[in-house]
Design an enzyme around this catalytic site. Structure first.
Site, PDB file in Angstrom:
ATOM      1  N   TYR A 143       0.822  -1.218   0.000  1.00 15.23           N
ATOM      2  CA  TYR A 143       0.000   0.000   0.000  1.00 15.23           C
ATOM      3  C   TYR A 143       0.856   1.268   0.000  1.00 15.23           C
ATOM      4  O   TYR A 143       0.463   2.281  -0.571  1.00 15.23           O
ATOM      5  CB  TYR A 143      -1.008  -0.013   1.166  1.00 15.23           C
ATOM      6  CG  TYR A 143      -2.191  -0.892   0.833  1.00 15.23           C
ATOM      7  CD1 TYR A 143      -3.203  -0.423  -0.003  1.00 15.23           C
ATOM      8  CD2 TYR A 143      -2.270  -2.194   1.292  1.00 15.23           C
ATOM      9  CE1 TYR A 143      -4.269  -1.233  -0.357  1.00 15.23           C
ATOM     10  CE2 TYR A 143      -3.333  -3.017   0.944  1.00 15.23           C
ATOM     11  CZ  TYR A 143      -4.329  -2.523   0.120  1.00 15.23           C
ATOM     12  OH  TYR A 143      -5.371  -3.329  -0.241  1.00 15.23           O
TER      13      TYR A 143
ATOM     14  N   HIS B 279     -15.049   1.555  -1.536  1.00 14.19           N
ATOM     15  CA  HIS B 279     -13.948   0.741  -0.989  1.00 14.19           C
ATOM     16  C   HIS B 279     -12.930   1.580  -0.236  1.00 14.19           C
ATOM     17  O   HIS B 279     -11.781   1.176  -0.061  1.00 14.19           O
ATOM     18  CB  HIS B 279     -13.272  -0.066  -2.112  1.00 14.19           C
ATOM     19  CG  HIS B 279     -14.164  -1.117  -2.701  1.00 14.19           C
ATOM     20  ND1 HIS B 279     -13.899  -1.757  -3.893  1.00 14.19           N
ATOM     21  CD2 HIS B 279     -15.338  -1.658  -2.243  1.00 14.19           C
ATOM     22  CE1 HIS B 279     -14.864  -2.646  -4.145  1.00 14.19           C
ATOM     23  NE2 HIS B 279     -15.749  -2.594  -3.167  1.00 14.19           N
TER      24      HIS B 279
ATOM     25  N   ASP C 201      -8.317   5.966  -5.045  1.00 14.02           N
ATOM     26  CA  ASP C 201      -7.289   6.947  -5.406  1.00 14.02           C
ATOM     27  C   ASP C 201      -7.713   8.406  -5.253  1.00 14.02           C
ATOM     28  O   ASP C 201      -6.886   9.315  -5.413  1.00 14.02           O
ATOM     29  CB  ASP C 201      -6.792   6.690  -6.846  1.00 14.02           C
ATOM     30  CG  ASP C 201      -7.929   6.665  -7.877  1.00 14.02           C
ATOM     31  OD1 ASP C 201      -8.958   7.331  -7.665  1.00 14.02           O
ATOM     32  OD2 ASP C 201      -7.768   5.981  -8.918  1.00 14.02           O
TER      33      ASP C 201
HETATM   34  C1  BJW Z   1     -10.880   0.014 -18.934  1.00 21.18           C
HETATM   35  C2  BJW Z   1      -9.772   0.740 -19.293  1.00 21.18           C
HETATM   36  C3  BJW Z   1     -10.029   1.966 -19.862  1.00 21.18           C
HETATM   37  C4  BJW Z   1      -9.023  -1.138 -18.377  1.00 21.18           C
HETATM   38  N1  BJW Z   1     -11.278   2.350 -20.018  1.00 21.18           N
HETATM   39  N2  BJW Z   1     -12.113   0.324 -19.059  1.00 21.18           N
HETATM   40  C5  BJW Z   1     -21.723 -12.261  -3.899  1.00 21.18           C
HETATM   41  C6  BJW Z   1     -21.289 -13.330  -4.657  1.00 21.18           C
HETATM   42  C7  BJW Z   1     -20.019 -13.854  -4.470  1.00 21.18           C
HETATM   43  C8  BJW Z   1     -19.141 -13.312  -3.529  1.00 21.18           C
HETATM   44  C9  BJW Z   1     -19.565 -12.252  -2.787  1.00 21.18           C
HETATM   45  C10 BJW Z   1     -20.836 -11.743  -2.975  1.00 21.18           C
HETATM   46  N3  BJW Z   1     -20.990 -10.708  -2.119  1.00 21.18           N
HETATM   47  C11 BJW Z   1     -19.840 -10.531  -1.425  1.00 21.18           C
HETATM   48  C12 BJW Z   1     -18.947 -11.474  -1.801  1.00 21.18           C
HETATM   49  C13 BJW Z   1     -17.570 -11.635  -1.278  1.00 21.18           C
HETATM   50  C14 BJW Z   1     -16.587 -10.642  -1.838  1.00 21.18           C
HETATM   51  C15 BJW Z   1     -16.534 -10.795  -3.357  1.00 21.18           C
HETATM   52  O1  BJW Z   1     -17.073 -10.032  -4.115  1.00 21.18           O
HETATM   53  N4  BJW Z   1     -15.780 -11.784  -3.823  1.00 21.18           N
HETATM   54  C16 BJW Z   1     -15.586 -11.980  -5.266  1.00 21.18           C
HETATM   55  C17 BJW Z   1     -14.147 -12.385  -5.509  1.00 21.18           C
HETATM   56  C18 BJW Z   1     -16.586 -12.962  -5.801  1.00 21.18           C
HETATM   57  N5  BJW Z   1     -16.915  -9.272  -1.459  1.00 21.18           N
HETATM   58  C19 BJW Z   1     -16.534  -8.751  -0.278  1.00 21.18           C
HETATM   59  O2  BJW Z   1     -15.934  -9.409   0.553  1.00 21.18           O
HETATM   60  C20 BJW Z   1     -16.922  -7.310  -0.019  1.00 21.18           C
HETATM   61  N6  BJW Z   1     -17.522  -7.185   1.261  1.00 21.18           N
HETATM   62  C21 BJW Z   1     -18.697  -7.703   1.549  1.00 21.18           C
HETATM   63  O3  BJW Z   1     -19.351  -8.321   0.732  1.00 21.18           O
HETATM   64  O4  BJW Z   1     -19.119  -7.453   2.833  1.00 21.18           O
HETATM   65  C22 BJW Z   1     -20.240  -8.188   3.326  1.00 21.18           C
HETATM   66  C23 BJW Z   1     -19.694  -9.426   3.983  1.00 21.18           C
HETATM   67  C24 BJW Z   1     -18.885  -9.295   5.095  1.00 21.18           C
HETATM   68  C25 BJW Z   1     -18.421 -10.437   5.729  1.00 21.18           C
HETATM   69  C26 BJW Z   1     -18.721 -11.688   5.221  1.00 21.18           C
HETATM   70  C27 BJW Z   1     -19.522 -11.800   4.073  1.00 21.18           C
HETATM   71  C28 BJW Z   1     -20.005 -10.632   3.453  1.00 21.18           C
HETATM   72  C29 BJW Z   1     -15.687  -6.413   0.018  1.00 21.18           C
HETATM   73  C30 BJW Z   1     -15.004  -6.314  -1.283  1.00 21.18           C
HETATM   74  C31 BJW Z   1     -13.742  -5.456  -1.138  1.00 21.18           C
HETATM   75  C32 BJW Z   1     -12.919  -5.385  -2.430  1.00 21.18           C
HETATM   76  N7  BJW Z   1     -11.667  -4.767  -2.151  1.00 21.18           N
HETATM   77  C33 BJW Z   1     -10.755  -4.467  -3.243  1.00 21.18           C
HETATM   78  C34 BJW Z   1      -9.438  -3.913  -2.606  1.00 21.18           C
HETATM   79  C35 BJW Z   1      -9.687  -2.472  -2.120  1.00 21.18           C
HETATM   80  C36 BJW Z   1      -8.441  -1.855  -1.564  1.00 21.18           C
HETATM   81  C37 BJW Z   1      -7.362  -1.684  -2.585  1.00 21.18           C
HETATM   82  O5  BJW Z   1      -7.498  -0.891  -3.526  1.00 21.18           O
HETATM   83  O6  BJW Z   1      -6.351  -2.385  -2.449  1.00 21.18           O
HETATM   84  O7  BJW Z   1     -11.330  -3.514  -4.138  1.00 21.18           O
HETATM   85  S1  BJW Z   1     -10.397  -5.863  -4.321  1.00 21.18           S
HETATM   86  C38 BJW Z   1     -10.295  -4.902  -5.794  1.00 21.18           C
HETATM   87  O8  BJW Z   1     -11.373  -5.277  -6.709  1.00 21.18           O
HETATM   88  C39 BJW Z   1     -10.592  -3.448  -5.373  1.00 21.18           C
HETATM   89  C40 BJW Z   1     -11.474  -2.975  -6.499  1.00 21.18           C
HETATM   90  O9  BJW Z   1     -12.210  -1.837  -6.101  1.00 21.18           O
HETATM   91  C41 BJW Z   1     -12.301  -4.185  -6.797  1.00 21.18           C
HETATM   92  C42 BJW Z   1     -12.962  -4.167  -8.157  1.00 21.18           C
HETATM   93  O10 BJW Z   1     -12.016  -4.147  -9.180  1.00 21.18           O
HETATM   94  P1  BJW Z   1     -12.245  -3.256 -10.472  1.00 21.18           P
HETATM   95  O11 BJW Z   1     -12.262  -1.842 -10.112  1.00 21.18           O
HETATM   96  O12 BJW Z   1     -13.411  -3.776 -11.225  1.00 21.18           O
HETATM   97  O13 BJW Z   1     -10.871  -3.491 -11.280  1.00 21.18           O
HETATM   98  P2  BJW Z   1     -10.470  -4.686 -12.251  1.00 21.18           P
HETATM   99  O14 BJW Z   1      -9.007  -4.638 -12.440  1.00 21.18           O
HETATM  100  O15 BJW Z   1     -11.059  -5.971 -11.821  1.00 21.18           O
HETATM  101  O16 BJW Z   1     -11.162  -4.305 -13.645  1.00 21.18           O
HETATM  102  C43 BJW Z   1     -10.737  -3.187 -14.420  1.00 21.18           C
HETATM  103  C44 BJW Z   1     -11.632  -3.103 -15.626  1.00 21.18           C
HETATM  104  O17 BJW Z   1     -11.306  -1.921 -16.340  1.00 21.18           O
HETATM  105  C45 BJW Z   1     -11.457  -4.282 -16.595  1.00 21.18           C
HETATM  106  O18 BJW Z   1     -12.739  -4.782 -16.925  1.00 21.18           O
HETATM  107  C46 BJW Z   1     -10.786  -3.646 -17.822  1.00 21.18           C
HETATM  108  O19 BJW Z   1     -11.202  -4.233 -19.039  1.00 21.18           O
HETATM  109  C47 BJW Z   1     -11.245  -2.225 -17.729  1.00 21.18           C
HETATM  110  N8  BJW Z   1     -10.380  -1.208 -18.325  1.00 21.18           N
HETATM  111  N9  BJW Z   1      -8.617   0.009 -18.936  1.00 21.18           N
HETATM  112  C48 BJW Z   1     -12.304   1.538 -19.628  1.00 21.18           C
HETATM  113  N10 BJW Z   1      -8.994   2.759 -20.257  1.00 21.18           N
END
Ligand code: BJW
Ligand code: ZN
Length: 253
Positions: free
Chosen positions: A72, A124, A109
């Site tokens: 981080y 987040h 960010d």
């Molecule tokens: C372009 C481009 C350009 C490139 N123009 N596009 C339901 C079903 C299944 C699982 C779950 C569910 N509900 C909850 C869960 C569990 C879990 C989860 O989702 N797991 C999955 C893996 C399935 N979720 C959680 O745990 C969340 N909390 C929660 O649900 O609490 C309730 C709970 C509590 C206790 C027990 C149970 C439930 C919390 C989620 C926290 C995510 N944290 C992160 C890290 C944040 C800190 C940090 O920055 O380090 O957040 S992980 C990471 O992924 C970060 C992001 O915000 C997040 C999403 O990623 P994002 O932004 O989509 O990025 P990418 O890289 O994946 O995609 C980029 C995209 O851009 C791509 O598509 C490219 O094509 C595109 N792109 N250039 C336009 N120029």
């Protein structure tokens, strides 16, 4: 569901957006990619060595605080050096064009606020805020950076471990921010999902909820996301090119 390229989004999207009173937007790492912030899941993304699920959770932090703090601290340095791009500025402009615009971002960010958007829910958290896991005292973001190699950054008040104020897997999203985003999704005439893979919930559920409540839902992404089949339209292109073009199209409408 339909696909279109950057400069040929559908007439329906332009019409619906031009007439919309309530617009809601979800952004992800893709919108900051053109500012130079690596995404999470792309080939050159942040997580080439570790999957997000492996590092972004409290167990990984407690097991190896040095690794997670260092990670981080590095990202904090990257973020300090970058600036908003045309995509961030277009969304700030959209807020000035429409009576009700709500922006929910998964990004930590702070670039939307820097670009001038005001109605922003940081789902987040924010990487610039640091706090002690034991006593909650906020720390300076530099406290994570100044640690010597092999050391761990600790709270000056109680010696507890310092962590960024971001949401890790298994942690709850900030209640009010998520409630605002969910409300905006339900009220939206048009919903835009920009630069997110749709892989992480509950954020990925917001565009789907918006569609269920009657919004026209378009995503803007360089490739179809994991939730594309649930949405009305995928506009294939870079956020920094598509969003300004879309704003121009509704201004000309
Ligand atoms: C372009 C481009 C350009 C490139 N123009 N596009 C339901 C079903 C299944 C699982 C779950 C569910 N509900 C909850 C869960 C569990 C879990 C989860 O989702 N797991 C999955 C893996 C399935 N979720 C959680 O745990 C969340 N909390 C929660 O649900 O609490 C309730 C709970 C509590 C206790 C027990 C149970 C439930 C919390 C989620 C926290 C995510 N944290 C992160 C890290 C944040 C800190 C940090 O920055 O380090 O957040 S992980 C990471 O992924 C970060 C992001 O915000 C997040 C999403 O990623 P994002 O932004 O989509 O990025 P990418 O890289 O994946 O995609 C980029 C995209 O851009 C791509 O598509 C490219 O094509 C595109 N792109 N250039 C336009 N120029
Ligand atoms: Zn403390």
């Amino acid at each position: 569901m339909s696909f279109s390229d950057a400069l040929s989004f559908s007439d329906t999207l332009v019409q619906r957006l031009a007439r919309a009173q309530h617009v809601a937007v979800l952004t992800g790492a893709g919108i900051s990619a053109e500012s130079g912030v690596p995404t999470f899941r792309d080939a050159d993304g942040l997580w080439q060595k570790f999957r997000p699920e492996e590092l972004a959770n409290v167990r990984a932090f407690l097991r190896n605080p040095e690794l997670v703090q260092g990670w981080y601290a590095h990202r904090g340095e990257v973020i300090r050096e970058v600036a908003p791009n045309a995509g961030h500025y277009a969304l700030a402009e959209l807020e000035r064009m429409k009576p009700h615009v709500h922006l929910a971002t998964q990004n930590v960010d702070g670039l939307h606020l820097e670009a001038g958007s005001t109605n922003v829910a940081e789902l987040h958290g924010n990487l610039r805020r640091i706090y002690c896991i034991d006593c909650g005292t906020p720390a300076d973001e530099h406290d994570l950076v100044v640690i010597e190699e092999g050391e761990v950054a600790r709270c000056t008040a109680c010696g507890g471990l310092l962590r960024p104020d971001v949401v890790w897997f298994g942690e709850m999203l900030p209640e009010e921010a998520f409630a605002d985003a969910a409300r905006a999704a339900m009220l939206a005439d048009v919903y835009l999902s920009v630069g997110t893979s749709g892989a992480v919930y509950p954020a990925a559920g917001l565009p789907i909820e918006a569609k269920r409540h009657g919004a026209y839902v378009a995503e803007i992404n360089i490739q179809p996301s994991e939730i594309a089949s649930h949405l009305d339209e995928t506009v294939l292109g870079k956020a920094g090119e598509v969003l300004p073009a879309l704003l121009q199209a509704i201004a000309d409408f």
